[in-house]
Design an enzyme around this catalytic site. Sequence first.
Site, PDB file in Angstrom:
ATOM      1  N   HIS A  62     -16.555  38.699 -27.506  1.00 21.46           N
ATOM      2  CA  HIS A  62     -17.052  37.681 -26.472  1.00 21.46           C
ATOM      3  C   HIS A  62     -17.282  36.568 -27.483  1.00 21.46           C
ATOM      4  O   HIS A  62     -17.830  36.541 -28.636  1.00 21.46           O
ATOM      5  CB  HIS A  62     -17.960  37.940 -25.623  1.00 21.46           C
ATOM      6  N   ASP A 335     -19.375  43.487 -29.648  1.00 17.22           N
ATOM      7  CA  ASP A 335     -19.257  43.802 -31.059  1.00 17.22           C
ATOM      8  C   ASP A 335     -19.092  45.057 -31.629  1.00 17.22           C
ATOM      9  O   ASP A 335     -18.441  45.492 -32.555  1.00 17.22           O
ATOM     10  CB  ASP A 335     -20.709  43.004 -31.735  1.00 17.22           C
TER      11      ASP A 335
END
Length: 483
Positions: A62, A335
């Site tokens: 993101h 992540d």
Amino acid sequence: MGRFSTSIAAVALVTGAASQQFDILRHVGGNGQWFPGPEVTGISSETPEGCTVELAGFFSRHGSRYPDRGAYNGWVDLQTRLQASGNLTTSDPSLAFLSTWSPVLSDPAQQIAQISPTGYKELHAMGATWRLRYAHLYDYNTPFTMWANWYASSPRVRDSARLFAQGFIGPNATTLGTIYALNASDPASWMNSLGTSDLCPAYRDSEGAPYTTVWNEKYRPPIRERLNALVTGFSFTDDDVSSIPYLCGFETQIAGRRSPFCDILTEEEVLAYEYAQDLRYWYGAGLGYDIGKSTMLPVLAGFVQRLVDGPNATYTTSSNTTFVPPKVIANFANDGQINQLIAATGIFDNEPSLSANFSDPDRKFRASRIVTMRGTVAFERLSCPSAAATPPQNQTYTASNSTSPNTYIRLLLNDVVYPVANCADGPGSSCSLAKYQSIVQGKMDAVGDFKKMCNATNPAFETRPVATFFRDDTVEQGIPIKP
């Protein structure tokens, strides 16, 4: 200018020190905004001469965001302790701001864990850059399908996909775009989502412990002692030392101006923090953790099969409908999942394990270059008719007839080409697509029983799963949303 120059111009770092030789914002691990990685491999990012990109895809974290609740609470605690000191004084100008500092969020209740304006900028620019870069792979004003991790804790991954779609498709994104947000906690998502570790009970992200613990105990105390010698009325803790570069990265992109926290640490101290981030990702969710480096293999295998099937593939879905997949394959996750995927790709397979006691300045793996906000691992299927490559002998291939000895795959991390270990003999250090599929299958074989690896007990789970959502837009776990 090169093919990737548009991304550099579109998403410049928000910092007054970007032109200096050392820029802390490029060394804060997963806590910095996106930047195109330094070309440390020496391989041109231009399409190799004589080659054509037939398919392109990516898995992206993101975009830049506001802090999560836990991190923000830490900021508030720091402010409370600073205010309680009452009489903080210092002879060091870089620390003077602390006496009046407060967190930069203007509306924490609304902003926590959400995409920030810098994230908007990154993602819109990313969409436009990919549209320009691969213009031949998308027909103007036609439907476009994407995928994202649902991530129930925050809409930031879904919102990132939406913002990318707006930059890629343009004004008609809401009409033409469909994002399938995959609910990774749904049992139907077993190894068939963008958050596969959610259904893997044995998976535990240790955040790199005990390696990070050893390194933190080595590098943080001297910094704490140095800073405390510069102030009176306040005592820094070891955790404060880690918070300084974290705040530098977050405050800069949230406020749109360089944070004063960026000027506190020395270059050597920043690099020590950066290495702590490397340990966190290497051992917490990547190559230093057997389960972590394996959980995204079924997704990688499914994605590679999509590349093998070629640009003209059509599929019959599980609902007996026809699905014509896009030629630009866009995926958004978090992540941890991006790091797991990168660990599975084979890029870093020949890298030595990271030490808890010293950092190798020549190490190839740096979290700052791969899992930044909007950190992206991209793939290209290349057709290179002029290449006279011959697959190695004694190699078993499982690719379909849509590949040939002149079909290759190339991987890029934040716009920089990284060769696959032991497979870089194609044009531009690419790898034969058939050979790469065999490499991925070999990794799947090494795991064997994924249920056993994950200590999963659901009888419906397959032992050898492969993700199917790239070729099936009717999977049960896919929740359609519009940009």
